[in-house]
Design a protein around this motif. Structure first.
Motif, PDB file in Angstrom:
ATOM      1  N   LEU A 258       0.831  -1.212   0.000  1.00 38.26           N
ATOM      2  CA  LEU A 258       0.000   0.000   0.000  1.00 38.26           C
ATOM      3  C   LEU A 258       0.860   1.255   0.000  1.00 38.26           C
ATOM      4  N   ASN A 259       1.920   1.257   0.773  1.00 31.91           N
ATOM      5  CA  ASN A 259       2.811   2.416   0.797  1.00 31.91           C
ATOM      6  C   ASN A 259       3.490   2.620  -0.560  1.00 31.91           C
ATOM      7  N   ASN A 260       3.825   1.537  -1.240  1.00 40.51           N
ATOM      8  CA  ASN A 260       4.386   1.657  -2.591  1.00 40.51           C
ATOM      9  C   ASN A 260       3.366   2.275  -3.541  1.00 40.51           C
ATOM     10  N   ARG A 261       2.121   1.846  -3.438  1.00 44.15           N
ATOM     11  CA  ARG A 261       1.055   2.429  -4.261  1.00 44.15           C
ATOM     12  C   ARG A 261       0.901   3.918  -3.968  1.00 44.15           C
ATOM     13  N   LEU A 262       0.930   4.257  -2.700  1.00 36.79           N
ATOM     14  CA  LEU A 262       0.782   5.664  -2.324  1.00 36.79           C
ATOM     15  C   LEU A 262       1.947   6.511  -2.830  1.00 36.79           C
ATOM     16  N   ARG A 263       3.137   5.962  -2.804  1.00 41.26           N
ATOM     17  CA  ARG A 263       4.289   6.698  -3.342  1.00 41.26           C
ATOM     18  C   ARG A 263       4.123   6.951  -4.844  1.00 41.26           C
ATOM     19  N   ARG A 264       3.554   5.964  -5.558  1.00 41.66           N
ATOM     20  CA  ARG A 264       3.297   6.161  -6.989  1.00 41.66           C
ATOM     21  C   ARG A 264       2.253   7.257  -7.194  1.00 41.66           C
ATOM     22  N   VAL A 265       1.218   7.275  -6.352  1.00 40.35           N
ATOM     23  CA  VAL A 265       0.191   8.323  -6.450  1.00 40.35           C
ATOM     24  C   VAL A 265       0.829   9.687  -6.208  1.00 40.35           C
ATOM     25  N   ILE A 266       1.675   9.782  -5.210  1.00 39.24           N
ATOM     26  CA  ILE A 266       2.368  11.044  -4.925  1.00 39.24           C
ATOM     27  C   ILE A 266       3.170  11.480  -6.150  1.00 39.24           C
TER      28      ILE A 266
ATOM     29  N   GLN B 296       2.523  10.736  -9.242  1.00 43.90           N
ATOM     30  CA  GLN B 296       1.581  11.165 -10.272  1.00 43.90           C
ATOM     31  C   GLN B 296       1.077  12.582  -9.991  1.00 43.90           C
ATOM     32  N   ILE B 297       0.785  12.868  -8.748  1.00 40.56           N
ATOM     33  CA  ILE B 297       0.300  14.198  -8.378  1.00 40.56           C
ATOM     34  C   ILE B 297       1.393  15.241  -8.599  1.00 40.56           C
ATOM     35  N   GLU B 298       2.613  14.910  -8.237  1.00 41.44           N
ATOM     36  CA  GLU B 298       3.721  15.834  -8.489  1.00 41.44           C
ATOM     37  C   GLU B 298       3.882  16.076  -9.981  1.00 41.44           C
TER      38      GLU B 298
ATOM     39  N   LEU C  26      -5.609  16.115 -17.490  1.00 44.52           N
ATOM     40  CA  LEU C  26      -6.800  15.401 -17.013  1.00 44.52           C
ATOM     41  C   LEU C  26      -6.589  13.896 -16.991  1.00 44.52           C
ATOM     42  N   MET C  27      -5.890  13.364 -17.976  1.00 44.39           N
ATOM     43  CA  MET C  27      -5.618  11.926 -18.008  1.00 44.39           C
ATOM     44  C   MET C  27      -4.720  11.524 -16.840  1.00 44.39           C
ATOM     45  N   GLN C  28      -3.737  12.355 -16.536  1.00 42.06           N
ATOM     46  CA  GLN C  28      -2.845  12.071 -15.409  1.00 42.06           C
ATOM     47  C   GLN C  28      -3.623  12.137 -14.096  1.00 42.06           C
ATOM     48  N   LEU C  29      -4.515  13.116 -13.978  1.00 39.32           N
ATOM     49  CA  LEU C  29      -5.357  13.218 -12.780  1.00 39.32           C
ATOM     50  C   LEU C  29      -6.255  11.993 -12.639  1.00 39.32           C
ATOM     51  N   SER C  30      -6.793  11.535 -13.753  1.00 41.45           N
ATOM     52  CA  SER C  30      -7.642  10.345 -13.727  1.00 41.45           C
ATOM     53  C   SER C  30      -6.866   9.119 -13.269  1.00 41.45           C
ATOM     54  N   ALA C  31      -5.636   8.992 -13.734  1.00 43.00           N
ATOM     55  CA  ALA C  31      -4.796   7.860 -13.322  1.00 43.00           C
ATOM     56  C   ALA C  31      -4.505   7.924 -11.825  1.00 43.00           C
TER      57      ALA C  31
END
Length: 92
Positions: free
Chosen positions: A10-18, A20-22, A38-43
Motif C-alpha cells: 500500500l505504501n508503494n502504491r501511495l508513493r506512486r500516487v504522490i 503522479q500528483i507531483e 486530465l488523463m494524469q489526474l484520472s490515473a
C-alpha cells in the motif's frame, strides 16, 4: 489489520500516487495540454481509489467479520453502521 507485506504494498502504491500528483503539478506549471493533465489526474484518482478499496476489503475481512462472529449485537450493529457510512461517503 494489515500484514507488514500488505502495508509495504500500500505504501508503494501511495508513493506512486504522490509521484503522479507531483507530475500533474509540473504539467500545470509547464502549461501542458489540458487533456494530458486530465488523463494524469484520472490515473492518480484511480490509483488512490484502489488503495481505498484494498483498505476497505481488509476492514471488512477483519474488523467487520470479527464483529459479526463475536455474537454481540451491539458490536455487529456498530460495525455495520460504520461500514454504511463509509459506503455513503464513497458514493458521493
Amino acid at each position: 489489520m494489515l500484514s507488514d507485506d500488505e502495508k509495504k504494498k500500500l505504501n508503494n502504491r501511495l508513493r506512486r500516487v504522490i509521484g503522479q500528483i507531483e507530475a500533474v503539478g509540473r504539467m500545470i506549471e509547464d502549461e501542458e495540454y489540458c487533456v494530458d493533465i486530465l488523463m494524469q489526474l484520472s490515473a492518480a484518482t484511480g490509483a488512490l481509489n484502489k488503495v481505498g478499496q484494498i483498505v476497505m476489503e481488509q476492514h471488512i475481512q477483519s474488523c467487520v467479520s470479527e464483529a459479526i462472529k463475536s455474537g454481540s449485537s451491539q458490536d455487529r450493529d456498530e460495525k455495520i453502521e460504520e461500514l454504511m457510512k463509509v459506503f455513503r461517503k464513497y458514493g458521493e
